[in-house]
Enzyme design. Sequence first.
Site, PDB file in Angstrom:
ATOM      1  N   TYR A 257      -2.484  20.192 -17.825  1.00  0.00           N
ATOM      2  CA  TYR A 257      -3.350  20.045 -16.654  1.00  0.00           C
ATOM      3  C   TYR A 257      -4.286  18.864 -16.851  1.00  0.00           C
ATOM      4  O   TYR A 257      -4.510  18.394 -17.968  1.00  0.00           O
ATOM      5  CB  TYR A 257      -4.172  21.324 -16.410  1.00  0.00           C
ATOM      6  CG  TYR A 257      -5.174  21.653 -17.485  1.00  0.00           C
ATOM      7  CD1 TYR A 257      -6.467  21.125 -17.464  1.00  0.00           C
ATOM      8  CD2 TYR A 257      -4.838  22.502 -18.542  1.00  0.00           C
ATOM      9  CE1 TYR A 257      -7.386  21.427 -18.447  1.00  0.00           C
ATOM     10  CE2 TYR A 257      -5.760  22.810 -19.534  1.00  0.00           C
ATOM     11  CZ  TYR A 257      -7.029  22.266 -19.485  1.00  0.00           C
ATOM     12  OH  TYR A 257      -7.939  22.555 -20.468  1.00  0.00           O
ATOM     13  N   CYS A 258      -4.836  18.376 -15.732  1.00  0.00           N
ATOM     14  CA  CYS A 258      -5.927  17.408 -15.756  1.00  0.00           C
ATOM     15  C   CYS A 258      -7.096  18.041 -14.997  1.00  0.00           C
ATOM     16  O   CYS A 258      -7.187  19.265 -14.909  1.00  0.00           O
ATOM     17  CB  CYS A 258      -5.508  16.059 -15.187  1.00  0.00           C
ATOM     18  SG  CYS A 258      -4.988  16.106 -13.451  1.00  0.00           S
ATOM     19  N   PHE A 259      -7.989  17.238 -14.441  1.00  0.00           N
ATOM     20  CA  PHE A 259      -9.180  17.833 -13.831  1.00  0.00           C
ATOM     21  C   PHE A 259      -8.863  18.608 -12.553  1.00  0.00           C
ATOM     22  O   PHE A 259      -9.256  19.760 -12.404  1.00  0.00           O
ATOM     23  CB  PHE A 259     -10.233  16.765 -13.552  1.00  0.00           C
ATOM     24  CG  PHE A 259     -11.521  17.341 -13.010  1.00  0.00           C
ATOM     25  CD1 PHE A 259     -12.297  18.169 -13.796  1.00  0.00           C
ATOM     26  CD2 PHE A 259     -11.923  17.091 -11.706  1.00  0.00           C
ATOM     27  CE1 PHE A 259     -13.474  18.735 -13.301  1.00  0.00           C
ATOM     28  CE2 PHE A 259     -13.095  17.638 -11.206  1.00  0.00           C
ATOM     29  CZ  PHE A 259     -13.868  18.456 -12.006  1.00  0.00           C
TER      30      PHE A 259
END
Length: 368
Positions: free
Chosen positions: A94-96
């Site tokens: 995941y990222c932000f």
Amino acid sequence: MLRDCTDYRDIFLNDRPLMDARAPVEFAHGAFPGVVNLPLMNDIERQKVGTCYKQHGQQAAIALGERLVSDEIREQRIRGWVEFARAHPDGYLYCFRGGLRSQIVQQWIKEEGGIDYPRVGGGYKAMRTFLLETIDQAVAQCDFIVLGGMTGTGKTEVLAQLRNGLDLEGHANHRGSSFGKRATGQPGNIDFENRLAVDVLKKRAAGIAQFVLEDESRMVGSCALPLPLYKSMQGFPMVWLEDSIADRVERILQDYVIDLHAEFVATYGEDGFALYAERLISSLNNIQRRLGGERHQRMFLQMEDALAEQARSGAVEQFRGWIEVLLREYYDPMYVYQREKKSARIEFSGESGAVIEYLRERVSQKDS
């Protein structure tokens, strides 16, 4: 087809392996238990790309990112991602916000490693929101009991024997008092909230609908309790734990002296004793104004003598003197006042065995 996952409940209940593609500075600000940070960009690269995005738009930012992440760096990072994906086939990345960065990482893992690795839809922000809502829902939907008692009565020990206990101090890595700092540092506040929320989620999934937690101020060291929980704690029913002054002195001696010394030595080796002694003296000095000059000086001299004897022979008997003064003359008057203020909420009081039996029966009656 590349996949997304939005089953945040499953992720946290089953401790799914998570790869965090955010920059190190974002990871340090807040993360989830057990997560590995394998960023797409380092902090400097992220800052440059972010500035470019604001000034020139997404395509220019993507182009800059590709220039900044050279072939050698790109290969190194992809190698780390692919190794993680192969080692954790049941995990996610995941990222932000579950946007461009995680898409790029997902795409490169597919192209270079041949692995269709799923990412978390909504990213860190969605999972963080889910955990905050988990705490809010528990406060609204569950029963809570607050465990109070004088310093050194063993409240943490009681919580450890209850399957429905929430150890706030454990999650904060702090003993909750002026002398409560551990040899290892505390988590950031976001990490503390995340750990607490995962604990609540797992206990509720196990069928627990009534929680016991220790009476705390808003701050446990540097960690702040979630505001909805703290506000509600001021009205929850209470159970008061009692113990003799002799037992309390022994428990504080074990926690604040013997165990703390062992923690410092295990963490810092040869420097451990000096750092431990410095921590004890600093903790005493932090309450100097509330102790008063004469009492502080008296306790300070007792502590210095006790530390010198411990350094010389390993004996800890001399610590009992200032610990008893600390309990009788500093902590106990404050707790007597607090107990009087909260007396209407106290539904049971007793020593450890009776309190544990009462709390277990209370849960059984609630479930039946």
